[in-house]
Design a protein around this motif. Structure first.
Motif, PDB file in Angstrom:
ATOM      1  N   LEU A  33      -0.725   0.920  -5.478  1.00 44.95           N
ATOM      2  CA  LEU A  33      -1.979   1.686  -5.369  1.00 44.95           C
ATOM      3  C   LEU A  33      -2.073   2.610  -6.669  1.00 44.95           C
ATOM      4  O   LEU A  33      -1.431   3.490  -6.645  1.00 44.95           O
ATOM      5  CB  LEU A  33      -2.022   2.270  -3.977  1.00 44.95           C
ATOM      6  N   ASN A  34      -3.350   2.309  -7.341  1.00 45.30           N
ATOM      7  CA  ASN A  34      -3.380   3.189  -8.436  1.00 45.30           C
ATOM      8  C   ASN A  34      -2.104   3.203  -9.237  1.00 45.30           C
ATOM      9  O   ASN A  34      -1.812   4.450  -9.667  1.00 45.30           O
ATOM     10  CB  ASN A  34      -4.130   4.358  -8.261  1.00 45.30           C
ATOM     11  N   GLY A  35      -1.405   2.341  -9.156  1.00 46.38           N
ATOM     12  CA  GLY A  35      -0.148   2.235 -10.087  1.00 46.38           C
ATOM     13  C   GLY A  35       1.245   2.712  -9.343  1.00 46.38           C
ATOM     14  O   GLY A  35       2.346   2.679 -10.066  1.00 46.38           O
ATOM     15  N   ARG A  36       0.979   3.263  -8.193  1.00 45.76           N
ATOM     16  CA  ARG A  36       2.366   3.591  -7.603  1.00 45.76           C
ATOM     17  C   ARG A  36       2.516   2.812  -6.305  1.00 45.76           C
ATOM     18  O   ARG A  36       1.609   2.351  -5.632  1.00 45.76           O
ATOM     19  CB  ARG A  36       2.044   4.957  -6.892  1.00 45.76           C
ATOM     20  N   PRO A  37       4.115   2.404  -6.268  1.00 42.25           N
ATOM     21  CA  PRO A  37       4.216   1.727  -5.014  1.00 42.25           C
ATOM     22  C   PRO A  37       3.927   2.262  -3.611  1.00 42.25           C
ATOM     23  O   PRO A  37       4.305   3.689  -3.732  1.00 42.25           O
ATOM     24  CB  PRO A  37       5.704   1.585  -5.189  1.00 42.25           C
ATOM     25  N   VAL A  38       3.193   1.728  -2.967  1.00 42.84           N
ATOM     26  CA  VAL A  38       3.070   2.160  -1.351  1.00 42.84           C
ATOM     27  C   VAL A  38       3.732   1.194  -0.470  1.00 42.84           C
ATOM     28  O   VAL A  38       3.552  -0.020  -0.810  1.00 42.84           O
ATOM     29  CB  VAL A  38       1.492   2.495  -1.217  1.00 42.84           C
ATOM     30  N   ARG A  39       4.027   1.525   0.638  1.00 44.23           N
ATOM     31  CA  ARG A  39       4.451   0.981   1.645  1.00 44.23           C
ATOM     32  C   ARG A  39       3.879   1.214   2.907  1.00 44.23           C
ATOM     33  O   ARG A  39       3.930   2.291   3.432  1.00 44.23           O
ATOM     34  CB  ARG A  39       6.050   1.020   2.039  1.00 44.23           C
TER      35      ARG A  39
ATOM     36  N   HIS B 176       2.303  11.135   4.290  1.00 44.47           N
ATOM     37  CA  HIS B 176       3.617  11.283   4.277  1.00 44.47           C
ATOM     38  C   HIS B 176       4.317  11.210   3.085  1.00 44.47           C
ATOM     39  O   HIS B 176       4.665  10.068   2.566  1.00 44.47           O
ATOM     40  CB  HIS B 176       4.136  10.480   5.449  1.00 44.47           C
ATOM     41  N   PRO B 177       4.877  12.193   2.371  1.00 47.89           N
ATOM     42  CA  PRO B 177       5.187  12.052   1.045  1.00 47.89           C
ATOM     43  C   PRO B 177       6.406  11.178   0.706  1.00 47.89           C
ATOM     44  O   PRO B 177       6.607  10.533  -0.161  1.00 47.89           O
ATOM     45  CB  PRO B 177       5.525  13.663   0.856  1.00 47.89           C
ATOM     46  N   ALA B 178       7.410  11.117   2.023  1.00 48.50           N
ATOM     47  CA  ALA B 178       8.801  10.292   1.643  1.00 48.50           C
ATOM     48  C   ALA B 178       8.393   8.794   1.969  1.00 48.50           C
ATOM     49  O   ALA B 178       8.912   8.037   1.470  1.00 48.50           O
ATOM     50  CB  ALA B 178       9.699  10.592   2.636  1.00 48.50           C
ATOM     51  N   LYS B 179       7.276   8.921   3.024  1.00 52.21           N
ATOM     52  CA  LYS B 179       7.063   7.263   3.397  1.00 52.21           C
ATOM     53  C   LYS B 179       6.076   6.235   2.619  1.00 52.21           C
ATOM     54  O   LYS B 179       5.930   5.150   3.095  1.00 52.21           O
ATOM     55  CB  LYS B 179       6.622   7.256   5.046  1.00 52.21           C
ATOM     56  N   ALA B 180       5.432   6.945   1.546  1.00 47.98           N
ATOM     57  CA  ALA B 180       4.267   5.985   1.028  1.00 47.98           C
ATOM     58  C   ALA B 180       3.293   5.584   1.681  1.00 47.98           C
ATOM     59  O   ALA B 180       2.976   4.386   1.288  1.00 47.98           O
ATOM     60  CB  ALA B 180       5.149   5.136   0.272  1.00 47.98           C
ATOM     61  N   GLU B 181       2.973   6.125   2.828  1.00 47.36           N
ATOM     62  CA  GLU B 181       2.145   5.548   3.872  1.00 47.36           C
ATOM     63  C   GLU B 181       0.516   6.139   2.946  1.00 47.36           C
ATOM     64  O   GLU B 181       0.549   7.185   2.258  1.00 47.36           O
ATOM     65  CB  GLU B 181       2.087   6.227   5.140  1.00 47.36           C
ATOM     66  N   ILE B 182      -0.489   5.369   3.382  1.00 45.62           N
ATOM     67  CA  ILE B 182      -1.757   5.480   2.807  1.00 45.62           C
ATOM     68  C   ILE B 182      -2.697   5.587   4.016  1.00 45.62           C
ATOM     69  O   ILE B 182      -2.571   5.305   4.915  1.00 45.62           O
ATOM     70  CB  ILE B 182      -2.228   4.851   1.647  1.00 45.62           C
ATOM     71  N   ARG B 183      -3.843   6.363   3.833  1.00 41.34           N
ATOM     72  CA  ARG B 183      -5.018   6.141   4.812  1.00 41.34           C
ATOM     73  C   ARG B 183      -6.236   5.804   3.895  1.00 41.34           C
ATOM     74  O   ARG B 183      -6.613   6.652   3.138  1.00 41.34           O
ATOM     75  CB  ARG B 183      -5.051   7.436   5.214  1.00 41.34           C
ATOM     76  N   LEU B 184      -6.617   4.676   4.249  1.00 39.42           N
ATOM     77  CA  LEU B 184      -7.975   4.225   3.665  1.00 39.42           C
ATOM     78  C   LEU B 184      -9.267   4.851   4.361  1.00 39.42           C
ATOM     79  O   LEU B 184      -9.378   4.467   5.667  1.00 39.42           O
ATOM     80  CB  LEU B 184      -8.094   2.707   3.646  1.00 39.42           C
ATOM     81  N   ARG B 185      -9.877   5.417   3.439  1.00 42.31           N
ATOM     82  CA  ARG B 185     -11.404   5.891   3.942  1.00 42.31           C
ATOM     83  C   ARG B 185     -12.114   4.495   4.261  1.00 42.31           C
ATOM     84  O   ARG B 185     -11.836   3.531   3.179  1.00 42.31           O
ATOM     85  CB  ARG B 185     -12.065   6.642   3.162  1.00 42.31           C
ATOM     86  N   ASP B 186     -12.984   4.252   4.970  1.00 44.28           N
ATOM     87  CA  ASP B 186     -13.886   2.821   4.961  1.00 44.28           C
ATOM     88  C   ASP B 186     -12.929   1.766   5.129  1.00 44.28           C
ATOM     89  O   ASP B 186     -13.019   0.518   4.294  1.00 44.28           O
ATOM     90  CB  ASP B 186     -14.461   2.634   3.557  1.00 44.28           C
ATOM     91  N   GLU B 187     -11.825   1.867   5.946  1.00 40.38           N
ATOM     92  CA  GLU B 187     -10.843   0.696   6.160  1.00 40.38           C
ATOM     93  C   GLU B 187     -11.409  -0.634   6.449  1.00 40.38           C
ATOM     94  O   GLU B 187     -10.785  -1.465   5.837  1.00 40.38           O
ATOM     95  CB  GLU B 187      -9.909   1.234   7.307  1.00 40.38           C
ATOM     96  N   ARG B 188     -12.512  -0.787   7.475  1.00 34.55           N
ATOM     97  CA  ARG B 188     -12.713  -2.250   7.833  1.00 34.55           C
ATOM     98  C   ARG B 188     -13.218  -3.006   6.382  1.00 34.55           C
ATOM     99  O   ARG B 188     -12.905  -4.068   6.384  1.00 34.55           O
ATOM    100  CB  ARG B 188     -14.004  -1.843   8.623  1.00 34.55           C
ATOM    101  N   ARG B 189     -14.071  -2.179   5.694  1.00 36.37           N
ATOM    102  CA  ARG B 189     -14.679  -2.821   4.666  1.00 36.37           C
ATOM    103  C   ARG B 189     -13.578  -3.334   3.524  1.00 36.37           C
ATOM    104  O   ARG B 189     -13.495  -4.531   3.130  1.00 36.37           O
ATOM    105  CB  ARG B 189     -15.615  -1.994   3.936  1.00 36.37           C
ATOM    106  N   THR B 190     -12.722  -2.292   3.391  1.00 41.11           N
ATOM    107  CA  THR B 190     -11.672  -2.524   2.343  1.00 41.11           C
ATOM    108  C   THR B 190     -10.728  -3.753   2.954  1.00 41.11           C
ATOM    109  O   THR B 190     -10.375  -4.559   2.161  1.00 41.11           O
ATOM    110  CB  THR B 190     -10.722  -1.326   1.913  1.00 41.11           C
ATOM    111  N   PHE B 191     -10.361  -3.548   4.100  1.00 40.28           N
ATOM    112  CA  PHE B 191      -9.474  -4.636   4.779  1.00 40.28           C
ATOM    113  C   PHE B 191     -10.139  -5.980   4.705  1.00 40.28           C
ATOM    114  O   PHE B 191      -9.414  -7.024   4.104  1.00 40.28           O
ATOM    115  CB  PHE B 191      -9.371  -4.231   6.265  1.00 40.28           C
ATOM    116  N   GLY B 192     -11.387  -5.968   4.972  1.00 45.56           N
ATOM    117  CA  GLY B 192     -12.118  -7.570   4.808  1.00 45.56           C
ATOM    118  C   GLY B 192     -12.211  -7.824   3.558  1.00 45.56           C
ATOM    119  O   GLY B 192     -11.717  -9.093   3.248  1.00 45.56           O
ATOM    120  N   PHE B 193     -12.433  -7.059   2.491  1.00 48.91           N
ATOM    121  CA  PHE B 193     -12.402  -7.544   0.901  1.00 48.91           C
ATOM    122  C   PHE B 193     -11.031  -7.901   0.615  1.00 48.91           C
ATOM    123  O   PHE B 193     -11.052  -9.031  -0.058  1.00 48.91           O
ATOM    124  CB  PHE B 193     -12.946  -6.219   0.266  1.00 48.91           C
TER     125      PHE B 193
END
Ligand code: ADP
Ligand code: MG
Length: 620
Positions: free
Chosen positions: A267-273, A313-330
């Motif tokens: 995500l923007n260059g960084r590994p996320v899980r 969560h800094p250690a877990k590399a989790e993210i939260r998407l705003r507008d999740e539905r749209r991004t998910f579908g895309f």
């Protein structure tokens, strides 16, 4: 009781609350940051990246428990910095609270080295490029030495030995060497794939386990990390929705694994899980994966940083998407499209190689790089964990030629690939016989470029499913009503359970009704659904309700029904098909891009290219 004595201590001058000694504080902090050797690798590697390294070398011993050493050619530290490097909350990356909002480095808490130093025997050697001599400090379980002058290359080496030697309880939680090594390599691989500019070499117990040169592109990196067979089968993904851009590669379903070790999201260059992104992939591959499998995919997602929160969560590399539905579908749509273009048939050569238990010659169509490590006889057979790090074990001189293309991230144009598997089979839409059918299950037919073996039942399932789906998308399914409903006996509880779901079942053309306390009447079924039969269908639906507690509507229900039917073995092999029926099946399949796997992910066809045959007969 004995407490009386304590009460009399109330007037005591000495407080019973005491600040913890620094070592204990650091060890407690270490409990949060440093769980295992892989955490050490991550912290040291990220420090190297923060220091602007172009080359990073990681040496591991005994899965990293005995030694993790990370050497970089970054900006280095002078003696004044080395004195502070192990101090808790000492960092060069953050000066004031305001800086927190625009942090560009991977670290900023100044906690890692202090934590690691408190639970291992450490040594840092460092030399800024402008200095002639370097300096070294040691930290043994929290006791830091004065910097000593010493010679050495520009950059920094951090050595961490005997992790948790002074905290035996933590040490007991470590797993087998192979497991710890696996986690270390996973960290190294992800960071290596994330940074095109970076050269990375890694060894374990003196053996090389990764080797990637600076400037090597994304696909080439994947090849080095996961091998040529996977790299050659990758299908590029490229999609844009406003300023959200998805690029990267997906692999055909046969590369799926029981874990997510072959999934990388940058995500923007960084590994996320992240759970949502794992779900995106599962959804994108829906209908092409066997149960419990995770597809292989290497994806870069670029989006406006304001639309995603990465610091959940800094250690877990989790993210939260705003507008999740749209991004998910895309994202799901982009993946589906790429997957459809990929070649999902199992290449016969893979089978030939497996049967012959040999690696093909280097430079072959689908070279298997083979594991870099020789199998260790002490390791339990069948342990799958180590296969994650298949790395090319070919001699270095061969690599030159292979990576001879431009070193950018762009995939090589199709013509320059060793083979273009999907493209070469265009003529296979021609479905005329004759066909040979083996065991009333496998249709063998000649192709202009080789031959193909089709599993007639897997293919039939897929074709039925896709046709039903298409029909459902156009409007209600054509249902064949029975003059005399077929009656199926069930238990009272089952009848009650089924009753709740009758409308959902009807939406997929499954017209059931409750006929008596223990009887279900099957009134009608979709015209195209030949199998499973009425009785079997009721059982399949009951199974589904029991397993998942619900009944989805429409297409999703059909998918589940066909899937469960297959799991119960109720779609059997063994019908004798006439040549005409085979032709018609193949013709229907040719119209369906998904027809390369059955709806629950088993392959429908295996292809042997002419080249495979020539090799099998040692003509090439
Ligand atoms: P953080 O990375 O959060 O600042 P660390 O404990 O990981 O905290 O490192 C402390 C400091 O030591 C860093 O801020 C950096 O200045 C220095 N440092 C650590 N590793 C390196 C390295 N490989 N090269 C140069 N400086 C380093
Ligand atoms: Mg750090």
């Amino acid at each position: 009781m004995a407490r009386g004595g304590e009460e009399s201590g109330l007037g005591q001058a000495e407080a019973i609350i005491r600040p913890l000694p620094e070592l204990v504080r650091n060890q407690i902090a270490a409990g949060e940051v440093i769980e295992r050797p892989a955490s050490v690798v991550k912290e040291l590697f990220e420090n190297a990246l923060d220091a602007g390294a172009r080359e990073v070398r990681v040496d591991l011993e005994e899965g990293g428990v005995r030694l993790v050493r990370v050497a970089d050619d970054g900006r280095g530290m002078g003696p004044a910095d080395l004195r502070l490097a192990f101090a808790p909350h000492a960092t060069s990356k953050l000066r004031a609270v305001d800086d927190l909002d625009h942090i560009a480095t991977l670290g900023f808490r100044g906690e890692a080295l202090a934590s690691i130093g408190s639970v291992a025997r450490c040594r840092i050697y460092s030399r800024p490029a402008a200095e002639l001599l370097g300096w070294a400090v040691e930290n043994e379980g929290g006791r830091v030495s004065e910097p000593r002058e010493t010679g050495g290359p520009a950059g920094t080496h951090v050595e961490v030995r005997d992790l948790f030697y002074n905290t035996p309880a933590r040490r007991r939680f470590l797993k087998r060497t192979a497991t710890e090594l696996g986690r270390c390599l996973d960290v190294i691989q992800r960071l290596t794939l994330a940074h095109d500019e970076l050269g990375v070499a890694a060894t374990h117990d003196g053996r090389r386990v990764l080797d990637v040169e600076a400037g090597m592109g994304f696909r080439e990196r994947i090849r080095r990390v996961f091998g040529a067979e996977l790299a050659d089968a990758l299908e590029p993904v490229e999609a844009r929705d406003g300023d959200t851009v998805l690029t990267g590669f997906v692999a055909p379903p046969r590369f799926a694994r029981a874990d997510t070790s072959r999934q990388l999201w940058l995500l923007n260059g960084r590994p996320v899980r992240d759970k949502v992104l794992i779900r995106v992939l599962r959804e994108g591959f829906r209908g092409h994966l066997e149960h419990g499998r995770h597809p292989a995919a290497f994806l870069r997602l670029a989006m406006d940083p304001a639309r995603v929160d990465v610091n959940v969560h800094p250690a877990k590399a989790e993210i939260r998407l705003r507008d999740e539905r749209r991004t998910f579908g895309f994202l799901v749509n982009a993946l589906r499209e790429a997957l459809r273009r990929s070649d999902m048939a199992t290449p016969g050569q893979v089978l030939l190689d497996r049967a012959a238990r040999r690696d093909p010659a280097p430079g072959a169509t689908l070279p298997d790089p083979g594991p870099l490590r020789r199998p260790d006889p002490r390791e339990r057979p069948g342990d799958d964990e180590l296969r994650v790090y298949e790395v090319p074990g070919r001699p270095l001189e061969l690599r030159e030629r292979e990576d001879a293309g431009p070193a950018g991230a762009a995939p090589a144009p199709p013509g320059t690939e060793p083979a273009d598997p999907a493209g070469g089979w265009a003529a296979s839409d021609d479905v005329r016989g004759p066909f040979v059918v083996v065991d009333r299950t496998y249709i063998v037919r000649a192709l202009p470029d080789g031959l193909e073996i089709v599993d007639q039942h897997a293919l039939h399932e897929r074709v039925t499913f896709e046709e039903l789906k298409a029909e459902l998308e156009r409007g209600p399914l054509e249902v064949q009503r029975r003059l005399v409903p077929e009656l199926v006996e069930v238990t009272r509880a089952e009848a009650r359970r089924l009753e709740e779901h009758l409308p959902a079942l009807e939406s997929a053309g499954l017209c059931f009704s409750v006929f008596g306390p223990t009887t279900i009447a099957v009134q009608g079924l979709p015209v195209r659904l030949r199998r499973p039969g009425p009785e079997e269908l009721v059982r399949v639906v009951l199974d589904l309700i029991e397993r998942t507690g619900r009944v989805p509507e429409g297409v999703a229900l059909l998918e589940e029904v066909l899937h469960s039917a297959a799991c119960r073995g109720s779609v059997m092999a063994g019908d004798t098909l006439s040549q005409d029926e085979i032709e018609s099946l193949l013709r229907r399949a040719a119209r369906i891009p998904e027809a390369q796997t059955c709806p629950h992910g088993r392959p429908t066809r295996v292809r042997f290219a002419k080249l495979d045959l020539e090799k099998a007969f040692h003509r090439k």
